[in-house]
Write a protein that holds these residues in place. Structure first.
Motif, mmCIF file in Angstrom:
data_model
loop_
_atom_site.group_PDB
_atom_site.id
_atom_site.type_symbol
_atom_site.label_atom_id
_atom_site.label_comp_id
_atom_site.label_asym_id
_atom_site.label_seq_id
_atom_site.Cartn_x
_atom_site.Cartn_y
_atom_site.Cartn_z
ATOM 1 N N ARG A 1 0.834 -1.212 0.000
ATOM 2 C CA ARG A 1 0.000 0.000 0.000
ATOM 3 C C ARG A 1 0.862 1.253 0.000
ATOM 4 N N TYR A 2 1.969 1.194 0.687
ATOM 5 C CA TYR A 2 2.875 2.341 0.694
ATOM 6 C C TYR A 2 3.303 2.679 -0.733
ATOM 7 N N GLY A 3 3.615 1.669 -1.538
ATOM 8 C CA GLY A 3 3.976 1.923 -2.927
ATOM 9 C C GLY A 3 2.845 2.552 -3.720
ATOM 10 N N ILE A 4 1.609 2.187 -3.377
ATOM 11 C CA ILE A 4 0.449 2.756 -4.059
ATOM 12 C C ILE A 4 0.294 4.235 -3.729
ATOM 13 N N VAL A 5 0.623 4.630 -2.502
ATOM 14 C CA VAL A 5 0.547 6.043 -2.122
ATOM 15 C C VAL A 5 1.351 6.887 -3.107
ATOM 16 N N GLU B 1 -3.899 19.287 -5.455
ATOM 17 C CA GLU B 1 -4.087 17.938 -4.921
ATOM 18 C C GLU B 1 -2.949 17.001 -5.324
ATOM 19 N N LEU B 2 -2.439 17.160 -6.549
ATOM 20 C CA LEU B 2 -1.325 16.331 -6.990
ATOM 21 C C LEU B 2 -0.107 16.532 -6.103
ATOM 22 N N HIS B 3 0.270 17.762 -5.876
ATOM 23 C CA HIS B 3 1.522 18.002 -5.158
ATOM 24 C C HIS B 3 1.357 17.877 -3.652
ATOM 25 N N LYS B 4 0.155 18.083 -3.135
ATOM 26 C CA LYS B 4 -0.109 17.716 -1.743
ATOM 27 C C LYS B 4 0.067 16.218 -1.562
ATOM 28 N N GLY B 5 -0.432 15.441 -2.542
ATOM 29 C CA GLY B 5 -0.298 13.990 -2.460
ATOM 30 C C GLY B 5 1.146 13.536 -2.516
ATOM 31 N N ILE B 6 1.947 14.164 -3.386
ATOM 32 C CA ILE B 6 3.363 13.820 -3.461
ATOM 33 C C ILE B 6 4.071 14.185 -2.158
ATOM 34 N N LEU B 7 3.718 15.329 -1.587
ATOM 35 C CA LEU B 7 4.319 15.728 -0.314
ATOM 36 C C LEU B 7 3.942 14.755 0.800
ATOM 37 N N LEU B 8 2.690 14.297 0.810
ATOM 38 C CA LEU B 8 2.248 13.290 1.783
ATOM 39 C C LEU B 8 3.036 11.998 1.598
ATOM 40 N N ALA B 9 3.198 11.559 0.351
ATOM 41 C CA ALA B 9 3.945 10.336 0.087
ATOM 42 C C ALA B 9 5.381 10.471 0.586
ATOM 43 N N HIS B 10 5.984 11.614 0.325
ATOM 44 C CA HIS B 10 7.359 11.842 0.775
ATOM 45 C C HIS B 10 7.442 11.787 2.302
ATOM 46 N N HIS B 11 6.501 12.406 2.975
ATOM 47 C CA HIS B 11 6.478 12.395 4.443
ATOM 48 C C HIS B 11 6.381 10.964 4.975
ATOM 49 N N SER C 1 -2.765 3.721 5.566
ATOM 50 C CA SER C 1 -4.169 3.808 5.160
ATOM 51 C C SER C 1 -4.555 5.241 4.839
ATOM 52 N N PHE C 2 -4.077 6.182 5.640
ATOM 53 C CA PHE C 2 -4.316 7.605 5.395
ATOM 54 C C PHE C 2 -3.838 7.971 3.995
ATOM 55 N N GLY C 3 -2.617 7.561 3.652
ATOM 56 C CA GLY C 3 -2.051 7.903 2.351
ATOM 57 C C GLY C 3 -2.753 7.229 1.198
ATOM 58 N N LYS C 4 -3.055 5.948 1.352
ATOM 59 C CA LYS C 4 -3.712 5.229 0.261
ATOM 60 C C LYS C 4 -5.111 5.783 0.011
ATOM 61 N N LEU C 5 -5.852 6.016 1.090
ATOM 62 C CA LEU C 5 -7.210 6.549 0.973
ATOM 63 C C LEU C 5 -7.195 7.899 0.267
#
Length: 406
Positions: A265-269, A313-323, A339-343
């Motif tokens: 799931r981490y990879g999916i984030v 939303e794209l770059h917020k998501g990338i920042l979340l993934a990096h975190h 789960s937070f990231g995947k959702l």
């Protein structure tokens, strides 16, 4: 001395700022090391050469030709089991693995799924729970792409509730005998080894199953409208006999497969943001060249509003993934955070793709552009490795302390 006189003027400070980068508006690349950037560049170049020129045709035909050759090439660039240590694995950081997932899914979700199932599910299970003999036997060949692996957990009647699985392994003298079915298995019909989870008298156990064993078959699933450039199969285990040492010795119960799923799931984030980025970039380029009412549609306020919201939303998501990647590297990443990231990221990725489709208009449904392909792929990504509802309930339990699963 006053504060104003001791500091540079606003104009002099702003003149030293780097230019705004539309491809990286938050400057997230500043958080990446030279090695991180090199890993990303290697995977991006491979995908541009070996996937992007052909993937629309693969998708249209519903096939992934040359998958074994692609697997060997992915092994050569260190993309298989890349976050694992030893046994021929690259030992890359979690962030580097995430960057690879993003670049692979920017090409196609099916390619990222091939890598995720190989490394984060099959190889990860053997690496974490296997015996030394199992590791030595399988991991070097899997890391090199010489052997493709699959992961058998989901069943025809048990997806979100794997604890209800019916596949059963019973002892027969010194052997194990496996009987049951698994469903929606990526890589199944091309795998040389399967990690299969089954009930036993002692609880749920994992088994390393060579796919050439009598009684094992993996009929490919056809007629998919998502993940078409991917091999998806059923696994049929009809009295498959295995030696005693086929069982993964270091785990009993659902914590085994669930820990593997958390890693995948981490990879999916990260990966979902690759699909979103590809669709966003297609929309930006289209908006700058497509003319209506005498000028490019990117010059209209409604189109710019869509692009701005997509970029946020794209770059917020990338920042979340990096975190989350930095937390994983520090040994502090919890399953609830995955789960937070995947959702969040998969939901936002689908929304970005759908919005990009509106900007492209009728052209958005054409395979000449990547948008609809990514959108349909993400419908599967939204479901596998835990549905939206399951991740909502994981977070709900974490927030309230109350279990709403049953």
């Amino acid at each position: 001395m006053s504060a104003s006189s001791s500091s540079a003027s606003p104009s002099s400070r702003s003149s030293k700022l780097p230019p705004f980068d539309p491809a990286d508006p938050l400057g997230v690349d500043d958080l990446l090391s030279a090695e991180d950037l090199a890993v990303r560049g290697t995977v991006r170049a491979w995908a541009a050469d070996r996937v992007l020129p052909y993937v629309a045709e693969w998708y249209e035909k519903g096939e992934l030709p040359g998958i074994r050759e692609l697997a060997r090439e992915l092994g050569e660039i260190g993309a298989l089991g890349m976050s694992l240590d030893g046994y021929g694995c690259a030992g890359a950081s979690a962030v580097q693995y995430g960057l690879a997932c993003l670049e692979l899914e920017a090409a196609d979700s099916g390619i990222r799924s091939l890598v995720s199932v190989q490394g984060s599910l099959a190889m990860y299970a053997i690496h974490r729970f296997g015996s030394e003999e199992q590791k030595q036997t399988w991991l070097p060949r899997m890391a090199a792409g010489e052997v493709i692996g699959c992961f058998g957990l989901t069943e025809p009647d048990h997806g979100s509730d794997p604890g209800g699985m019916r596949t059963y392994a019973k002892r027969d003298g010194g052997d194990w005998v496996l009987t049951g079915r698994k469903m929606w298995i990526t890589n199944g019909s091309v795998a040389g080894v399967a990690v299969v989870w089954a009930r036993t008298d002692d609880g749920i156990r994992g088994f390393v199953v060579p796919t050439d064993r009598p009684g094992f078959s993996a009929p490919e699933i056809k007629h998919k409208w998502s993940l078409r450039a991917s091999v998806t199969s059923e696994l049929v285990l009809d009295g498959v006999r295995l030696p005693a040492d086929a069982v993964l010795p270091e785990v009993t119960g659902l914590k085994g497969p669930l820990s593997c799923l958390s890693h995948a799931r981490y990879g999916i984030v990260w990966g979902s943001m690759g699909a979103a980025r590809s669709s966003f970039e297609a929309a930006v380029e289209y908006a700058k060249t497509r003319e209506q009412f005498g000028r490019p549609i990117g010059g209209f306020q409604l189109t710019q509003a869509k692009l701005a919201d997509m970029a946020v939303e794209l770059h917020k998501g990338i920042l979340l993934a990096h975190h989350l990647g930095r937390r994983m590297d520090a040994g502090r990443l919890r399953p609830e955070q995955v789960s937070f990231g995947k959702l969040n990221n998969v939901r936002e990725a689908i929304d970005i793709c759908r919005t990009a489709r509106t900007i492209l208009g009728a052209n958005g449904i054409s395979l000449e552009y990547p948008v609809m392909r990514h959108a349909t792929n993400l419908e599967s990504v939204l479901t596998y490795e835990g549905t939206v509802e399951m991740h909502q309930l994981v977070l709900g339990k974490a927030l309230t302390g109350l279990d709403a699963f049953r």
